[in-house]
Design a protein around this motif. Sequence first.
Motif, mmCIF file in Angstrom:
data_model
loop_
_atom_site.group_PDB
_atom_site.id
_atom_site.type_symbol
_atom_site.label_atom_id
_atom_site.label_comp_id
_atom_site.label_asym_id
_atom_site.label_seq_id
_atom_site.Cartn_x
_atom_site.Cartn_y
_atom_site.Cartn_z
ATOM 1 N N GLU A 19 0.807 -1.109 0.154
ATOM 2 C CA GLU A 19 0.107 0.037 0.072
ATOM 3 C C GLU A 19 0.779 1.155 0.015
ATOM 4 O O GLU A 19 0.699 2.399 -0.577
ATOM 5 C CB GLU A 19 -0.906 -0.157 1.007
ATOM 6 N N ASN A 20 1.833 1.343 0.781
ATOM 7 C CA ASN A 20 2.906 2.376 0.858
ATOM 8 C C ASN A 20 3.547 2.579 -0.534
ATOM 9 O O ASN A 20 3.631 3.661 -1.120
ATOM 10 C CB ASN A 20 3.792 2.239 1.865
ATOM 11 N N ASP A 21 4.053 1.275 -0.829
ATOM 12 C CA ASP A 21 5.089 1.507 -1.909
ATOM 13 C C ASP A 21 4.329 1.910 -3.366
ATOM 14 O O ASP A 21 4.876 2.606 -3.948
ATOM 15 C CB ASP A 21 5.571 -0.224 -2.390
ATOM 16 N N ALA A 22 2.896 1.507 -3.329
ATOM 17 C CA ALA A 22 2.057 1.499 -4.639
ATOM 18 C C ALA A 22 2.044 3.236 -4.756
ATOM 19 O O ALA A 22 1.793 3.771 -5.625
ATOM 20 C CB ALA A 22 0.702 0.677 -4.723
ATOM 21 N N ARG A 23 1.907 3.998 -3.452
ATOM 22 C CA ARG A 23 1.420 5.402 -3.419
ATOM 23 C C ARG A 23 2.745 5.926 -3.117
ATOM 24 O O ARG A 23 2.806 7.282 -2.954
ATOM 25 C CB ARG A 23 0.786 5.552 -2.226
ATOM 26 N N ASP A 24 4.059 5.320 -3.244
ATOM 27 C CA ASP A 24 5.335 6.151 -3.135
ATOM 28 C C ASP A 24 5.391 6.771 -1.978
ATOM 29 O O ASP A 24 6.048 7.894 -1.751
ATOM 30 C CB ASP A 24 5.555 7.159 -4.376
ATOM 31 N N LEU A 25 5.105 6.066 -0.825
ATOM 32 C CA LEU A 25 5.068 6.808 0.216
ATOM 33 C C LEU A 25 6.325 6.020 1.258
ATOM 34 O O LEU A 25 6.400 4.829 0.875
ATOM 35 C CB LEU A 25 3.809 6.347 1.334
ATOM 36 N N GLY A 26 7.331 6.703 1.458
ATOM 37 C CA GLY A 26 8.702 5.949 1.953
ATOM 38 C C GLY A 26 8.462 5.113 3.061
ATOM 39 O O GLY A 26 9.201 4.537 3.600
ATOM 40 N N LEU A 27 7.618 5.206 4.170
ATOM 41 C CA LEU A 27 7.499 4.809 5.222
ATOM 42 C C LEU A 27 7.360 3.203 5.176
ATOM 43 O O LEU A 27 6.568 2.745 4.439
ATOM 44 C CB LEU A 27 6.246 5.444 6.044
ATOM 45 N N ALA A 28 8.219 2.520 5.886
ATOM 46 C CA ALA A 28 8.352 1.076 5.762
ATOM 47 C C ALA A 28 8.004 0.608 7.339
ATOM 48 O O ALA A 28 7.831 1.132 8.319
ATOM 49 C CB ALA A 28 9.562 0.800 5.209
ATOM 50 N N LEU A 29 8.144 -0.869 7.231
ATOM 51 C CA LEU A 29 7.881 -1.642 8.590
ATOM 52 C C LEU A 29 9.269 -1.752 8.962
ATOM 53 O O LEU A 29 9.440 -1.744 10.339
ATOM 54 C CB LEU A 29 7.164 -2.937 8.470
ATOM 55 N N MET A 30 10.279 -1.918 8.211
ATOM 56 C CA MET A 30 11.709 -2.016 8.726
ATOM 57 C C MET A 30 12.422 -1.519 7.793
ATOM 58 O O MET A 30 12.134 -1.534 6.401
ATOM 59 C CB MET A 30 12.092 -3.501 8.766
ATOM 60 N N LEU A 31 13.554 -0.302 7.992
ATOM 61 C CA LEU A 31 14.026 0.252 6.989
ATOM 62 C C LEU A 31 15.567 0.265 7.565
ATOM 63 O O LEU A 31 15.986 1.032 8.355
ATOM 64 C CB LEU A 31 13.289 1.885 6.779
ATOM 65 N N ASP A 32 16.267 -0.551 6.779
ATOM 66 C CA ASP A 32 17.798 -0.553 7.150
ATOM 67 C C ASP A 32 18.448 -0.080 5.811
ATOM 68 O O ASP A 32 18.736 -0.664 4.753
ATOM 69 C CB ASP A 32 18.298 -1.800 7.340
ATOM 70 N N ASP A 33 18.837 1.250 5.867
ATOM 71 C CA ASP A 33 19.292 1.793 4.623
ATOM 72 C C ASP A 33 20.923 2.186 4.477
ATOM 73 O O ASP A 33 21.381 2.653 3.654
ATOM 74 C CB ASP A 33 18.845 3.228 4.267
ATOM 75 N N CYS A 34 21.721 1.177 5.493
ATOM 76 C CA CYS A 34 22.917 0.842 5.393
ATOM 77 C C CYS A 34 23.471 -0.253 6.157
ATOM 78 O O CYS A 34 22.739 -0.729 6.768
ATOM 79 C CB CYS A 34 23.652 2.238 6.096
ATOM 80 N N ARG A 35 24.692 -0.687 5.982
ATOM 81 C CA ARG A 35 25.081 -1.825 6.780
ATOM 82 C C ARG A 35 24.895 -1.735 8.035
ATOM 83 O O ARG A 35 24.519 -2.716 8.833
ATOM 84 C CB ARG A 35 26.690 -2.195 6.248
ATOM 85 N N ALA A 36 25.318 -0.748 8.730
ATOM 86 C CA ALA A 36 25.152 -0.356 9.975
ATOM 87 C C ALA A 36 23.785 -0.518 10.765
ATOM 88 O O ALA A 36 23.617 -1.171 11.854
ATOM 89 C CB ALA A 36 25.795 1.042 10.410
ATOM 90 N N ARG A 37 22.827 -0.208 9.884
ATOM 91 C CA ARG A 37 21.446 -0.573 10.562
ATOM 92 C C ARG A 37 21.332 -1.928 10.163
ATOM 93 O O ARG A 37 20.338 -2.355 11.186
ATOM 94 C CB ARG A 37 20.456 0.155 9.553
ATOM 95 N N LEU A 38 21.699 -2.601 9.282
ATOM 96 C CA LEU A 38 21.314 -4.149 9.177
ATOM 97 C C LEU A 38 21.953 -4.888 10.756
ATOM 98 O O LEU A 38 21.339 -5.723 11.165
ATOM 99 C CB LEU A 38 22.256 -4.624 8.080
ATOM 100 N N GLU A 39 23.279 -4.314 11.060
ATOM 101 C CA GLU A 39 23.818 -4.848 12.060
ATOM 102 C C GLU A 39 23.128 -4.688 13.318
ATOM 103 O O GLU A 39 22.840 -5.267 14.436
ATOM 104 C CB GLU A 39 25.369 -4.304 12.276
ATOM 105 N N ASP A 40 22.390 -3.159 13.482
ATOM 106 C CA ASP A 40 21.680 -2.962 14.526
ATOM 107 C C ASP A 40 20.570 -3.706 14.563
ATOM 108 O O ASP A 40 19.987 -4.139 15.994
ATOM 109 C CB ASP A 40 21.606 -1.243 14.686
ATOM 110 N N ARG A 41 19.971 -3.957 13.613
ATOM 111 C CA ARG A 41 18.733 -4.894 13.858
ATOM 112 C C ARG A 41 18.896 -6.034 14.218
ATOM 113 O O ARG A 41 18.149 -6.972 15.357
ATOM 114 C CB ARG A 41 18.206 -5.166 12.333
ATOM 115 N N VAL A 42 20.153 -6.537 13.715
ATOM 116 C CA VAL A 42 20.563 -8.029 14.530
ATOM 117 C C VAL A 42 20.449 -7.887 16.039
ATOM 118 O O VAL A 42 20.221 -8.702 16.989
ATOM 119 C CB VAL A 42 21.847 -8.483 13.676
ATOM 120 N N THR A 43 21.312 -6.739 16.399
ATOM 121 C CA THR A 43 21.516 -6.576 18.047
ATOM 122 C C THR A 43 20.371 -6.268 18.625
ATOM 123 O O THR A 43 20.138 -7.098 19.593
ATOM 124 C CB THR A 43 22.233 -5.135 18.019
#
Lengths: 398, 163
Positions: free
Chosen positions: B49-73
Amino acid sequence: MSAGGPSLRWPARVNEIPKEVFLRPDIFEAELQRIFYGGQWHALAHLGELPEPGDFKTMVLGRMPVIVAHGDDGTVRVFVNSCTHRGNQLETASCGRRTEFECPYHRWAFANDGRLIGCPGAREFAPDFDKADHGLRQLRVAQFFGLIFATADRDTPPLEAWLGATVSALQDILGGDGRLRLLGYQKVRYASNWKAYADNDGYHAPLLHTGFRLLQWQGGQGSQTVTDNGHLAFKVQLKPVQNAGFLRDPSLVAFKGVDPQNGSRVVQLFPATVLTKHLDVINLRFAIPTSVDETEVHYAYFAHQDDDAELLRHRIRQSSNLLGPCGVISMEDAAIFQRIHVGSRSPGNAAFQKGVKRLDTLWHDFGQNDEAGNLPKWDYYRRVMGFARAGEGGDGHA
Amino acid sequence: MAMPSDAGLGAVDALQQAYAAALDRADMAGWLACFATTEAAGYVCIAAENDARDLGLALMLDDCRARLEDRVTFITQVWAGTFQAYRTRHLVYRTGCRPGPDGTLDVTSNFAIMMTPEGGSTTVLAAGEYRDRVVLEARGARFLHKRAVYDTTVLPRYVVYPF
Ligand code: FES
Ligand SMILES: [Fe+2]
């Protein structure tokens, strides 16, 4: 109160809530009538979701499907989403833009201000048929800085009076002037009664949310304001994270807003609307009590219309990760809603302790970390539902 | 336009299998290992629903490697002990694969995630589409970006693990 309502004996001690109140289907049905279709305002949308004339959003009030419609005349109305012919659901899309709503069954058409403008074959309709009597059924609507409320009861007090002492915190959440822009949604169902969902307290935050401790992220000075009609408002100063090194990307918890005094706000409006601003996240949570055992929550996130590209980008990434159904400091709340519901399938009462000053009657001042701040809301609920306290007389019959 | 080689497709499919297998055993280190080591690696899980309307809000948004690592933490340390355990079975099949920029592959797949809470019965958690950009590294294929677009307008519960 009308006879035949559910019967429930409420405990005499003001800090106790009977657990069965979360579980009984008869109580849920009575809540729909007395609360969701009764004398309360219900937040259904923010103007930022339907900014242009013609924009609409469908929602549910209690169990009733509604359309929040921004008319070509600039007025926002809330219609019952049911064709005035034979009751067919008029609009199925969750949002969109229309100048008219056409019911596909017999092609009755309604302008986006609710007027019936077309009904094929009307010459052969019942003798007293008058188009003017068959516009879409409208609820009363009022706005507070773009936050759109509706009520099905003509006796609900004016909105600002109903909001009472929450208005200042609410205005802060709504960006000060209500000029918000939609960022998107997270929608989820919790296996929890709506009252457990809407009963988060001021006591749990530093305890449940390990993230606060690991980041050494203490709440600053704050206050909890409680109204007699079941609302709560928290204002808490923002302190920076002390142990940002715990995160590889501490920019996620950065605060780019101008005034840390204004950092954190939570408003819980009776019965089940939660609105919050934390760091740069503006989050309006619209709740739908889908059944006694389930609550649907639409987390809508916003930016301010004046944000520059950098702040907008920051809000999107912070909003996506911080306060939703898998947010870094809120996933645990979601888990608790469901566990409260399961644990309530047991005899007896749930008892509040933190901040309880006496047991015979309620008081009015609450510290920011008191769970007792929820008790005036529970007492208001009890009165709206017509449940007598033990020892108060009456048979507990609504 | 050069089509992906069989070896390229094989590497892509091995990556998809490794990704699903890691999540299905709640192995967050294994999940992280599916991403490229570059700082630009990212993961987004967003409602259709957000994607189709070009709304950027996500359920999870890890836009860099550091965020991926923080999600694991967060999943393995911060949230430990606060949520009801559930296990998943990811059903994934590739629907498209074509060359992206700089030797990458743009891969689409459909997914369905079956969920079984501890002590409960099995239901569908979410269904949707993965839109991935894959790099072929010496050690195998890795996600440069992974975008999980879920059709499930209203998710049936709170979410702990990535899709
Ligand atoms: S029910 Fe809508 S036109 Fe007949
Ligand atoms: Fe919380």
